[in-house]
Design a protein around this motif. Structure first.
Motif, PDB file in Angstrom:
ATOM      1  N   ALA A   1      25.152  20.739  57.178  1.00 29.64           N
ATOM      2  CA  ALA A   1      24.300  20.810  55.990  1.00 29.64           C
ATOM      3  C   ALA A   1      24.220  22.243  55.481  1.00 29.64           C
ATOM      4  O   ALA A   1      24.245  22.479  54.272  1.00 29.64           O
ATOM      5  N   VAL A   2      24.152  23.200  56.408  1.00 27.51           N
ATOM      6  CA  VAL A   2      23.996  24.593  55.986  1.00 27.51           C
ATOM      7  C   VAL A   2      25.237  25.101  55.250  1.00 27.51           C
ATOM      8  O   VAL A   2      25.112  25.787  54.248  1.00 27.51           O
ATOM      9  N   VAL A   3      26.429  24.735  55.734  1.00 28.09           N
ATOM     10  CA  VAL A   3      27.625  25.267  55.061  1.00 28.09           C
ATOM     11  C   VAL A   3      27.799  24.689  53.662  1.00 28.09           C
ATOM     12  O   VAL A   3      28.451  25.302  52.827  1.00 28.09           O
ATOM     13  N   ALA A   4      27.199  23.526  53.415  1.00 33.63           N
ATOM     14  CA  ALA A   4      27.355  22.897  52.104  1.00 33.63           C
ATOM     15  C   ALA A   4      26.913  23.830  50.980  1.00 33.63           C
ATOM     16  O   ALA A   4      27.557  23.897  49.937  1.00 33.63           O
ATOM     17  N   GLY A   5      25.818  24.565  51.197  1.00 35.15           N
ATOM     18  CA  GLY A   5      25.279  25.450  50.165  1.00 35.15           C
ATOM     19  C   GLY A   5      26.245  26.574  49.795  1.00 35.15           C
ATOM     20  O   GLY A   5      26.772  26.615  48.678  1.00 35.15           O
ATOM     21  N   PRO A   6      26.508  27.501  50.757  1.00 35.18           N
ATOM     22  CA  PRO A   6      27.395  28.623  50.440  1.00 35.18           C
ATOM     23  C   PRO A   6      28.789  28.164  49.983  1.00 35.18           C
ATOM     24  O   PRO A   6      29.373  28.759  49.078  1.00 35.18           O
ATOM     25  N   LEU A   7      29.271  27.081  50.588  1.00 29.03           N
ATOM     26  CA  LEU A   7      30.592  26.581  50.210  1.00 29.03           C
ATOM     27  C   LEU A   7      30.610  26.193  48.727  1.00 29.03           C
ATOM     28  O   LEU A   7      31.562  26.474  48.003  1.00 29.03           O
ATOM     29  N   SER A   8      29.527  25.544  48.291  1.00 24.91           N
ATOM     30  CA  SER A   8      29.445  25.114  46.895  1.00 24.91           C
ATOM     31  C   SER A   8      29.224  26.294  45.967  1.00 24.91           C
ATOM     32  O   SER A   8      29.507  26.217  44.775  1.00 24.91           O
ATOM     33  N   ALA A   9      28.677  27.384  46.528  1.00 25.47           N
ATOM     34  CA  ALA A   9      28.361  28.532  45.674  1.00 25.47           C
ATOM     35  C   ALA A   9      29.549  29.480  45.538  1.00 25.47           C
ATOM     36  O   ALA A   9      29.531  30.375  44.698  1.00 25.47           O
ATOM     37  N   ILE A  10      30.583  29.271  46.372  1.00 27.34           N
ATOM     38  CA  ILE A  10      31.717  30.205  46.359  1.00 27.34           C
ATOM     39  C   ILE A  10      32.322  30.312  44.967  1.00 27.34           C
ATOM     40  O   ILE A  10      32.557  31.413  44.463  1.00 27.34           O
ATOM     41  N   TYR A  11      32.514  29.171  44.321  1.00 26.20           N
ATOM     42  CA  TYR A  11      33.127  29.157  43.002  1.00 26.20           C
ATOM     43  C   TYR A  11      32.334  30.041  42.035  1.00 26.20           C
ATOM     44  O   TYR A  11      32.881  30.899  41.355  1.00 26.20           O
ATOM     45  N   SER A  12      31.000  29.809  42.030  1.00 28.39           N
ATOM     46  CA  SER A  12      30.146  30.583  41.129  1.00 28.39           C
ATOM     47  C   SER A  12      30.156  32.056  41.505  1.00 28.39           C
ATOM     48  O   SER A  12      30.162  32.931  40.633  1.00 28.39           O
ATOM     49  N   ALA A  13      30.159  32.323  42.815  1.00 28.96           N
ATOM     50  CA  ALA A  13      30.121  33.715  43.273  1.00 28.96           C
ATOM     51  C   ALA A  13      31.373  34.451  42.824  1.00 28.96           C
ATOM     52  O   ALA A  13      31.308  35.581  42.325  1.00 28.96           O
ATOM     53  N   VAL A  14      32.521  33.787  42.970  1.00 25.28           N
ATOM     54  CA  VAL A  14      33.777  34.410  42.568  1.00 25.28           C
ATOM     55  C   VAL A  14      33.786  34.629  41.061  1.00 25.28           C
ATOM     56  O   VAL A  14      34.135  35.688  40.568  1.00 25.28           O
ATOM     57  N   LYS A  15      33.318  33.584  40.337  1.00 26.56           N
ATOM     58  CA  LYS A  15      33.325  33.656  38.886  1.00 26.56           C
ATOM     59  C   LYS A  15      32.453  34.811  38.388  1.00 26.56           C
ATOM     60  O   LYS A  15      32.856  35.579  37.519  1.00 26.56           O
ATOM     61  N   ILE A  16      31.282  34.934  38.970  1.00 23.85           N
ATOM     62  CA  ILE A  16      30.346  35.955  38.494  1.00 23.85           C
ATOM     63  C   ILE A  16      30.853  37.346  38.845  1.00 23.85           C
ATOM     64  O   ILE A  16      30.596  38.313  38.141  1.00 23.85           O
ATOM     65  N   SER A  17      31.611  37.463  39.929  1.00 32.11           N
ATOM     66  CA  SER A  17      32.069  38.798  40.302  1.00 32.11           C
ATOM     67  C   SER A  17      33.358  39.171  39.555  1.00 32.11           C
ATOM     68  O   SER A  17      33.740  40.320  39.503  1.00 32.11           O
ATOM     69  N   ARG A  18      34.032  38.192  38.959  1.00 29.83           N
ATOM     70  CA  ARG A  18      35.288  38.480  38.248  1.00 29.83           C
ATOM     71  C   ARG A  18      35.060  38.991  36.845  1.00 29.83           C
ATOM     72  O   ARG A  18      35.797  39.822  36.343  1.00 29.83           O
ATOM     73  N   THR A  19      34.014  38.469  36.180  1.00 25.48           N
ATOM     74  CA  THR A  19      33.848  38.791  34.766  1.00 25.48           C
ATOM     75  C   THR A  19      32.883  39.949  34.577  1.00 25.48           C
ATOM     76  O   THR A  19      31.893  40.065  35.276  1.00 25.48           O
ATOM     77  N   GLU A  20      33.201  40.805  33.613  1.00 24.52           N
ATOM     78  CA  GLU A  20      32.238  41.827  33.226  1.00 24.52           C
ATOM     79  C   GLU A  20      31.345  41.198  32.182  1.00 24.52           C
ATOM     80  O   GLU A  20      31.622  41.258  30.982  1.00 24.52           O
ATOM     81  N   THR A  21      30.270  40.586  32.646  1.00 29.93           N
ATOM     82  CA  THR A  21      29.471  39.778  31.725  1.00 29.93           C
ATOM     83  C   THR A  21      28.804  40.617  30.659  1.00 29.93           C
ATOM     84  O   THR A  21      28.628  40.169  29.544  1.00 29.93           O
ATOM     85  N   TYR A  22      28.461  41.853  31.015  1.00 30.60           N
ATOM     86  CA  TYR A  22      27.780  42.671  30.025  1.00 30.60           C
ATOM     87  C   TYR A  22      28.678  42.855  28.799  1.00 30.60           C
ATOM     88  O   TYR A  22      28.239  42.747  27.665  1.00 30.60           O
ATOM     89  N   VAL A  23      29.932  43.086  29.107  1.00 29.17           N
ATOM     90  CA  VAL A  23      30.883  43.290  28.029  1.00 29.17           C
ATOM     91  C   VAL A  23      31.001  42.038  27.176  1.00 29.17           C
ATOM     92  O   VAL A  23      30.950  42.092  25.950  1.00 29.17           O
ATOM     93  N   THR A  24      31.145  40.899  27.824  1.00 28.93           N
ATOM     94  CA  THR A  24      31.288  39.668  27.047  1.00 28.93           C
ATOM     95  C   THR A  24      30.048  39.392  26.218  1.00 28.93           C
ATOM     96  O   THR A  24      30.148  38.914  25.095  1.00 28.93           O
ATOM     97  N   LEU A  25      28.886  39.716  26.773  1.00 24.50           N
ATOM     98  CA  LEU A  25      27.652  39.503  26.021  1.00 24.50           C
ATOM     99  C   LEU A  25      27.598  40.410  24.807  1.00 24.50           C
ATOM    100  O   LEU A  25      27.294  40.004  23.699  1.00 24.50           O
ATOM    101  N   ARG A  26      27.930  41.711  25.031  1.00 26.15           N
ATOM    102  CA  ARG A  26      27.792  42.691  23.969  1.00 26.15           C
ATOM    103  C   ARG A  26      28.881  42.522  22.912  1.00 26.15           C
ATOM    104  O   ARG A  26      28.660  42.768  21.740  1.00 26.15           O
ATOM    105  N   GLU A  27      30.075  42.139  23.365  1.00 27.14           N
ATOM    106  CA  GLU A  27      31.158  42.043  22.405  1.00 27.14           C
ATOM    107  C   GLU A  27      31.005  40.862  21.464  1.00 27.14           C
ATOM    108  O   GLU A  27      31.597  40.821  20.410  1.00 27.14           O
ATOM    109  N   GLY A  28      30.184  39.933  21.881  1.00 25.30           N
ATOM    110  CA  GLY A  28      29.990  38.754  21.049  1.00 25.30           C
ATOM    111  C   GLY A  28      29.233  39.070  19.778  1.00 25.30           C
ATOM    112  O   GLY A  28      29.263  38.298  18.832  1.00 25.30           O
ATOM    113  N   GLU A  29      28.565  40.204  19.718  1.00 28.10           N
ATOM    114  CA  GLU A  29      27.687  40.456  18.572  1.00 28.10           C
ATOM    115  C   GLU A  29      28.452  40.845  17.312  1.00 28.10           C
ATOM    116  O   GLU A  29      29.566  41.317  17.397  1.00 28.10           O
TER     117      GLU A  29
END
Lengths: 139, 229, 406
Positions: free
Chosen positions: C378-406
Motif C-alpha cells: 500500500a505504501v509504495v502505491a503512493g510514491p510510485l503513482s507520484a513519480i510521473y508528476s514528480a518527473v514532469k514538474i522537475s522537467r519543465t521550467e514552469t515559471y517561464v511557461t507561465l510568464r511567456e504566456g502573457e
C-alpha cells in the motif's frame, strides 16, 4: 465552537449506542430460564451509556474550556468503566459462539475504546487551549 | 561587480519568422545600483529577467557571476546561484499559501540544505520591511502590499548580491507603490544591486539608473527623457 | 517562534495540512487499499488454516452413518451442530469384513441440553478406546493416557467450570484435557469413552431428560452412531465404498476426501478471488492516485515555479512531490490496516460463522508477515503513482511557461 459541536455529538452518539445497542442492534443472548451474565452487562451498559450521552450533551451546552475539560476527564473514566463491564467486571457468556460473546462484547469494547481515546484527545486539546488563553492573559 | 550581463540575445520563432525578444543587451549590476527598466508588455523585459535569473537560456551572450558564465553551470550550481547570489521577487502573489509569513521568508534559507535556525533572521527582516506583527499570519490574510513586503524579505534572507524584481508594483495602489519603491531603494542603499522591470513611470524617480526597453533593445535614459513611454 | 529548519519534509507536511480535503482524498485511496490488502490476506489465510485443521482432523477415509444422515455427520465436523442418530452395533463388524477395509472404529453421539449457565448444546462424542485411530493422534497432542469412565476431553470453545468439571444430565465429569482450536465442529464437542456416553444416554433416557425420539427408541446398549473406516493402501476409495454398499444395508457413506475437496475447491475460488481483487484494487488505486497527483500538480505549477525561482534544484522539486505522496501513503496505510484489524480480530468468530467455513486466524508471526506485506504494497502505491508528476514538474521550467504566456 466546532469542537463543542463535534465532541458533543460524538459522545452523545457513542453513549446512546452503548446504552441501546446491547438491547437492539448487537443484542445480547435472549433471557432463558435464568438471566445470564450478558443480560446484566447489557443492563449496566444502559446506565453507563446514558451517563456518557448526558456528558456529551453537557459538552454541547458548556462553553468554558475548564468545565469541558472536567467533563472530558469524567468521560475518560466512564469509558474505562464501559470497557471493564463486559470484559472484567461482569463479562459475557462463556460460549464463544453466543451472540453476546462474538458480537456484543467486541462492539462494546470498540465503542468504549473510542470513548477513552476521544475523551483523552479532547481533554488534552482543551488543556492546551486553556493554557494558551492563560498565557496570553498573563502577557 | 555583482553580475555582468554581456551581449545577451534571445530569439524566438513565431511561425516561420524569427524575432529577437532580447537584442544584444549588456548591463552591469553593481552594489548600490537601483536599476529600473521600463517597457511595455512584450518588450522583452521579462525575458531579460528570466535570462538573468538563469530560468531561460539565451541564444547568444553570457551572464557572469563570480567570473563564470551561469549558463555553463549544472542544475545544482545554477540553483545555488538563484538561491544565494540573487534574490528574485516574482510578479504577482508569489508566497506559498500553506506557509505562514515567517516560514515563507525563511524558506530559501533552507532550500540549499541549510539546517541552522533561521527564525531570528527572518523576523529581523520582517521588522525591516515593516510587517513583523504579521509574522504568524497566513498569506491569505495579507494585502497586496504586505505580500510584496514578504517577497522582498524573502529575497533578502540569504543576503544576496543582487535583487531582481519583476513588476513589483503592478497590482498596487499609488501609496503602496511608493512604499514598496522606497523600500527597494533602501535595499539598494544598503549595498545590494537592485534591478526591477516595470511599466510604471514613477519608478524612475527612485532609480539610480533607468533604461527603456523596446523590441528587445535596451537604451539608457536621462531621467527627464523617459516621459514619452 | 518555530525554530526548526524548513526542510522539504516540513514543507510537504505544511502543504498537506494546508489542503485537508485534497490530502484526505488521496489518503482515503491508500486507506481503502491497505484495508483490503490486509483484510483480504488475513481472511484468506484464516480459511487456509481452517481447512488444514479440518484435513488434520478427518482421520478416517470413509464414514458410515445411518441412511440419510450424511449432512448431520458433516454438521458435526464442520459446524458442531449437535446431532444424535443411531444404528445397530453389528454394522461395525460387517463393515470390517468388507474387502479393502483396513481398520474400523465406531463412535456414539449424544447432544446435551443447554446444561450449565450459558452453555449452548454440546456434542458429546463417545469413542471406543480399543479401536480408535481417528481421534487418538490429535487427542495425544494434549493427553497421553486412555480416557477412563467419567473423564472428558473438551474442545477449545467449551468453557469448564472453575473446579475443572462439567455437568451433563446431572452427571459430573472431570476434564482431563482441552484440545487446541481447530475452527471446526470439534471445538464445540466433548470426547468421552463409549461406555461413559452410553450410561449417560441411558440415565438421561430413564429420567426423560432432553431426549428425543431417536434416543428413546434406540437400543442404546447395541447402538452406535457411525463407523469410521480406514481403507487399505493402494485400493481405490470408490471401490471400497461400492464393496461396503453391496454387503451392508442401511448405511450412507461420507467420503472425507469429498467433504474436504468441496471445501478445498471453495477455498481456491475464494483465494483466487481475493488475489485478483487485491491486484485489481492495487492497479486501480495506482491509476486513481496517478491521475489525482497529476491534476493537483498541474494546479500547483505556480507553487513549484516559485520554489524553483527561490533556488530549489530539480531533484528537490521531485523530492517534495514524492515526500508528500509518501507521507500520505504511510498515514493511509497505517489507518487502513488499523481499521482492518479492528474489524477482523474482534469479530473473527462472527465472520467464521457467517462464512460457514472453518476459519482459523493465523498466528502472530504470520499475521505480522501479512501486515508487513500489505503495508509495503500500500505504501509504495503512493510514491510510485507520484513519480510521473514528480518527473514532469522537475522537467519543465514552469515559471517561464507561465510568464511567456502573457
Amino acid at each position: 465552537m466546532k469542537n463543542r459541536l463535534f465532541s458533543g455529538i460524538l459522545f452523545g452518539v457513542l453513549g446512546l449506542l452503548i446504552a441501546i445497542g446491547p438491547q437492539t442492534v448487537f443484542h445480547v443472548c435472549p433471557v432463558g430460564d435464568i438471566p445470564m451474565k450478558c443480560h446484566w452487562t447489557a443492563r449496566a451498559e444502559i446506565g453507563l451509556g446514558v451517563l456518557i450521552a448526558i456528558s456529551g450533551i453537557l459538552l454541547l451546552l458548556f462553553s468554558k474550556a475548564q468545565v469541558r475539560m472536567g467533563l472530558s476527564i469524567s468521560l475518560f473514566f466512564q469509558g474505562v468503566l464501559a470497557f471493564l463491564v463486559p470484559n472484567v467486571l461482569i463479562g459475557v457468556c462463556g460460549g464463544i459462539h453466543m451472540d453476546c460473546h462474538k458480537l456484543t462484547q467486541p462492539v462494546l469494547t470498540i465503542l468504549s475504546a473510542l470513548i477513552i481515546i476521544a475523551s483523552a484527545i479532547n481533554g488534552i486539546y482543551l488543556y492546551q487551549i486553556d493554557k494558551r488563553r492563560n498565557d496570553s492573559n498573563v502577557r | 561587480m555583482a553580475i555582468a550581463v554581456k551581449n545577451i540575445t534571445k530569439e524566438y520563432k513565431r511561425g516561420k519568422r524569427s524575432f529577437k525578444a532580447v537584442d544584444d543587451v549588456s548591463l552591469g549590476l553593481h552594489p548600490g545600483d537601483f536599476i529600473v527598466i521600463i517597457g511595455k508588455s512584450g518588450s522583452g523585459k521579462s525575458t531579460l529577467l528570466n535570462i538573468i535569473a538563469g530560468l531561460t537560456y539565451p541564444t547568444d551572450g553570457r551572464v557572469e557571476a563570480d567570473e563564470s558564465n551561469i549558463f555553463t553551470l549544472t542544475d545544482k550550481q545554477i540553483s545555488r546561484y538563484r538561491n544565494q547570489t540573487i534574490g528574485y521577487i516574482p510578479q504577482g502573489h508569489s508566497t506559498l499559501a500553506d506557509l505562514n509569513v515567517v516560514d515563507n521568508v525563511r524558506l530559501p534559507f533552507h532550500l540549499n540544505g541549510e539546517k541552522r535556525i533561521s527564525a531570528d533572521k527572518a523576523e529581523e527582516l520582517l521588522t525591516r520591511v515593516g510587517i513583523h506583527a504579521l509574522a504568524k499570519n497566513f498569506p491569505k490574510h495579507l494585502s497586496g502590499g504586505e505580500l510584496k513586503r514578504v517577497a522582498i524579505a524573502r529575497a533578502l534572507i540569504n543576503d544576496p548580491e543582487a535583487i531582481i524584481a519583476d513588476e513589483p508594483t503592478s497590482d498596487l495602489d499609488k501609496q503602496t507603490t511608493a512604499e514598496v519603491l522606497t523600500l527597494l531603494r533602501s535595499v539598494a542603499e544598503g549595498g545590494k544591486a537592485v534591478l526591477m522591470v516595470t511599466h510604471d513611470l514613477d519608478a524612475v524617480k527612485y532609480a539610480t539608473r533607468s533604461f527603456v526597453m523596446e523590441s528587445g533593445v535596451l537604451t539608457e535614459q536621462k531621467k527627464e527623457a523617459v516621459l514619452y513611454v | 517562534m518555530s525554530a526548526k529548519p524548513m526542510t522539504i519534509t516540513r514543507l510537504s507536511l505544511y502543504n498537506l495540512r494546508g489542503k485537508p480535503f485534497r490530502s484526505g482524498s488521496l489518503m482515503a485511496v491508500v486507506l481503502i487499499l491497505a484495508f483490503a490488502l490486509f483484510g483480504g490476506s488475513v481472511l484468506s489465510a484464516s480459511l487456509k488454516n481452517g481447512l488444514s485443521a479440518l484435513e488434520g482432523r478427518l482421520g478416517a477415509d470413509i464414514a458410515a452413518v445411518p441412511l440419510g444422515y450424511e449432512n448431520s455427520y458433516q454438521g458435526i465436523i464442520l459446524s458442531g451442530e449437535p446431532v444424535k442418530f443411531y444404528f445397530d452395533k453389528s454394522i461395525e463388524q460387517k463393515i470390517k469384513k468388507v474387502d479393502g477395509v483396513e481398520k474400523v472404529t465406531s463412535q456414539f453421539y449424544l447432544s446435551t441440553l443447554s446444561a450449565d449457565c450459558c452453555s449452548v448444546p454440546v456434542q458429546i462424542i463417545g469413542i471406543d478406546p480399543n479401536t480408535d485411530f481417528v481421534t487418538k493422534p490429535w487427542i495425544a497432542e494434549v493427553y497421553h493416557n486412555e480416557l477412563k469412565d467419567g473423564q472428558m476431553i473438551i474442545g477449545s470453545d467449551i468453557l469448564p467450570k472453575k473446579d475443572n468439571t462439567l455437568t451433563f444430565f446431572n452427571q459430573k465429569f472431570t476434564i482431563v484435557a482441552k484440545l487446541e482450536k481447530t475452527a471446526t465442529g470439534m471445538d464445540n464437542s466433548v470426547f468421552v469413552n463409549v461406555s461413559t456416553v452410553k450410561s449417560l444416554a441411558e440415565s438421561a433416557k430413564q429420567r426423560g431428560l432432553g431426549t428425543n425420539a431417536e434416543v428413546q427408541e434406540a437400543d442404546l446398549e447395541n447402538s452406535i452412531s457411525s463407523v469410521l473406516i480406514k481403507t487399505k493402501k493402494g485400493i481405490d476409495l470408490d471401490t471400497v465404498a461400492t464393496n461396503i454398499r453391496r454387503s451392508v444395508d442401511g448405511v450412507s457413506l461420507v467420503k472425507s476426501k469429498n467433504l474436504f475437496e468441496s471445501f478445498s475447491n471453495n477455498l481456491d475460488i475464494i483465494n483466487s478471488f481475493v488475489g485478483i481483487f487485491s491486484l485489481a484494487l492495487w492497479i486501480l488505486a495506482a491509476l486513481v492516485l496517478t491521475l489525482l497527483f497529476s491534476v493537483t500538480i498541474n494546479n500547483r505549477k505556480k507553487e513549484f515555479s516559485v520554489l524553483r525561482i527561490l533556488g530549489a534544484t530539480r531533484r528537490k522539486l521531485a523530492g517534495a512531490v514524492l515526500t508528500e505522496s509518501l507521507i500520505l501513503s504511510i498515514t493511509g496505510s497505517v489507518v487502513g490496516i488499523l481499521l482492518s484489524a479492528i474489524v477482523i480480530f474482534p469479530f473473527s468468530t462472527l465472520i467464521g460463522e457467517q462464512l460457514g467455513l472453518p476459519f482459523l486466524l493465523p498466528g502472530v508471526d504470520d499475521t505480522l508477515g501479512y501486515l508487513l506485506i500489505a503495508f509495503l504494497l500500500a505504501v509504495v502505491a503512493g510514491p510510485l503513482s507520484a513519480i510521473y508528476s514528480a518527473v514532469k514538474i522537475s522537467r519543465t521550467e514552469t515559471y517561464v511557461t507561465l510568464r511567456e504566456g502573457e
